[in-house]
Design a protein around this motif. Structure first.
Motif, mmCIF file in Angstrom:
data_model
loop_
_atom_site.group_PDB
_atom_site.id
_atom_site.type_symbol
_atom_site.label_atom_id
_atom_site.label_comp_id
_atom_site.label_asym_id
_atom_site.label_seq_id
_atom_site.Cartn_x
_atom_site.Cartn_y
_atom_site.Cartn_z
ATOM 1 N N ALA A 186 0.708 -1.176 -0.110
ATOM 2 C CA ALA A 186 0.088 0.017 0.051
ATOM 3 C C ALA A 186 0.880 1.309 0.002
ATOM 4 O O ALA A 186 2.032 1.322 0.308
ATOM 5 C CB ALA A 186 -0.879 0.053 1.213
ATOM 6 N N ASN A 194 -5.191 -2.268 6.175
ATOM 7 C CA ASN A 194 -4.068 -2.646 5.574
ATOM 8 C C ASN A 194 -2.966 -2.196 7.092
ATOM 9 O O ASN A 194 -3.507 -1.568 8.111
ATOM 10 C CB ASN A 194 -3.204 -1.943 4.641
ATOM 11 N N ASN A 252 -4.937 2.950 -0.058
ATOM 12 C CA ASN A 252 -4.759 1.961 0.960
ATOM 13 C C ASN A 252 -4.573 0.396 0.430
ATOM 14 O O ASN A 252 -4.422 -0.577 1.318
ATOM 15 C CB ASN A 252 -5.826 2.260 1.767
#
Length: 484
Positions: A186, A194, A252
């Motif tokens: 990410a 995450n 993300n």
């Protein structure tokens, strides 16, 4: 008896003569029209075209001259994603086959012939993966597409069973995580989705997250080459690679921001020469562009020898603001709309209206092809990273009900009629809600017209000086195929 037979023969000759005369008159008119229409209430209906001779003035007149030819059309398609294959697994084998037929069949389906796939995980993967997560493996000894053999490879092969001509192009959302400064897939931290440490969460653009050292560039070029060869070994030819999905966007989910000049370095000094040295015939495209600034394209293409290797440019989202200037700057460059804007999971008529306007914009500015995004999803439309998006077809995970959403029919209104090799036609008049193509092979004009009014509306199409008058239903998409 002989007189009776002679009478029959005379009647037959008269009838044949009358039919011939009628056919000749129709031939003089020179137009045969078929018509498909879809509105919010009535989807994919056949309309009968009858020539109008009344003096009623049309509310919109569109002038078509088949000599005013623009770009050639390469085709249409969507993206093979892991969550799409999982959604298809929820229905019976017969239902699954029908869905795939409806997308790829070249007689009654959407006739998709040019589709996208990810290289490693994208936001519609089941979870994060790349084809080599062994840190420091610059020789790519641990490269593997075994993960893809569970979902993506069978998805593609099922499509190609239906239409063997389906071409597949591929793009990474993220390189192997160890090739990034953060060592994470990410670019934007989101604890809900995450585990990227906040210190690496940076939404600044034009700053490469890839480690821009020669050994990393070399390894990444090798990664691309191994990907193409691994798929070739599975019987799937990769027609092109686009070097990075949305190279300006920190997300993300799997993503990687690049300085455009560094992408130029990758293409010019590593990827292009690597494909050349290993006789890999997959094309290299600059894609996917999601910003409107021309310089974010030219900074890539004009670096070193990049232009020598770049076969085309792909655009999505805010990249629609760049396609006109790119087409002007590189008039011979092939262009693609790579991912239609996916909405928020509404799957409604308004989404189809919005997509029609995107289609109009892209084709008016030189696009050779148009891609949908998720062809099939479950009813939630959600990725593993939290974004609910539209799909052409939805499958309810509880009831197993299958729903063909309005955008399915909109895509079919184009893809089922505009054959690869057709050309976009430059029109004049009240053409803000029409896109026109000409298929030279069978001498047919294909018109996609949208009546955006809340009432039925009179349209007139002047095609090579001949008139086609139609009353289009309120809020309806219409494909008229005119044989000249």
């Amino acid at each position: 008896m002989m007189k009776y037979i002679k009478s029959l023969v005379l009647v037959a000759l008269v009838t044949l003569s009358a039919c011939k005369e009628k056919a000749e008159k129709q031939e003089e008119k020179g137009l045969k029209v078929t018509w498909k229409s879809s509105s919010e209430k009535t989807i994919w209906s056949d309309k009968t075209y009858e020539e109008r001779t009344d003096a009623l003035q049309p509310e919109a007149t569109i002038v078509v001259d088949t000599e005013k030819q623009q770009q050639e059309i390469d085709g249409f398609g969507g993206c093979f994603n892991e969550l799409g294959w999982d959604a298809l697994a929820m229905v019976t084998p017969e239902e699954k086959q029908q869905i795939l037929n409806d997308l790829f069949d070249t007689k009654d389906g959407c006739k998709f012939n040019l589709c996208r796939m990810p290289i490693g995980a994208n936001d519609y993967a089941v979870d994060w993966y790349s084809h080599n997560e062994t840190e420091g493996d610059f020789a790519m000894g641990n490269f593997s597409i075994d993960r893809d053999k569970k979902r993506l490879v069978p998805y593609i092969k099922e499509a190609q069973k239906i239409n063997p001509e389906v071409q597949v192009w591929a793009s990474p959302w993220c390189p192997p995580s160890w090739m990034k400064q953060s060592k994470h897939y990410a670019c934007k931290s989101n604890p809900k989705f995450n585990d990227l440490p906040e210190k690496w969460s940076n939404t600044e653009e034009l700053v490469s997250r890839f480690i821009t050292e020669p050994k990393y560039f070399e390894a990444y070029a090798l990664y691309f080459a191994k990907f193409v060869k691994a798929y070739q070994a599975e019987g799937i030819d990769i027609s092109a690679v686009h070097v990075q999905n949305e190279y300006n966007s920190a997300q993300n989910f799997p993503s990687c921001v690049w300085d455009p000049k560094d992408l130029g370095v990758l293409i010019s000094d590593y990827l292009g020469p690597k494909f050349e040295a290993e006789n890999i015939d997959a094309e290299i495209w600059l894609g996917t562009v999601e910003r409107p600034q021309l310089e974010r394209v030219t900074d890539v293409v004009e670096y070193g020898d990049a232009k020598k290797y770049v076969d085309g440019v792909g655009f999505q989202w805010a990249g629609k603001g760049a396609i006109e200037s790119v087409h002007t700057t590189y008039p011979d460059m092939r262009l693609m709309q790579t991912e239609t804007e996916c909405g928020d999971g509404s799957n409604d008529w308004k989404a189809a209206e919005y997509t029609f306007n995107l289609m109009k914009h892209y084709f008016e500015n030189g696009a050779n092809s148009y891609m949908y995004w998720n062809m099939v999803l479950d009813e939630t439309g959600k990725s593993q990273w939290g974004w609910k998006q539209n799909s052409m077809i939805s499958i309810d995970s509880n009831t197993k009900a299958i729903t063909y959403n309005p955008e399915f029919y909109l895509m079919k209104h184009l893809s089922a009629f505009v054959a690869p090799g057709s050309v976009k036609i430059d029109t004049t008049g009240d053409d803000e809600n029409a896109i026109v193509f000409y298929n030279k092979a069978d001498n047919k004009v294909v018109v996609l017209a949208y009546n955006d009014a809340t009432d039925n509306k009179e349209f007139q199409f002047n095609i090579n000086g001949k008139e086609v008058k139609t009353l289009l239903d309120a809020k309806s998409f219409n494909t008229l195929t005119v044989t000249l």
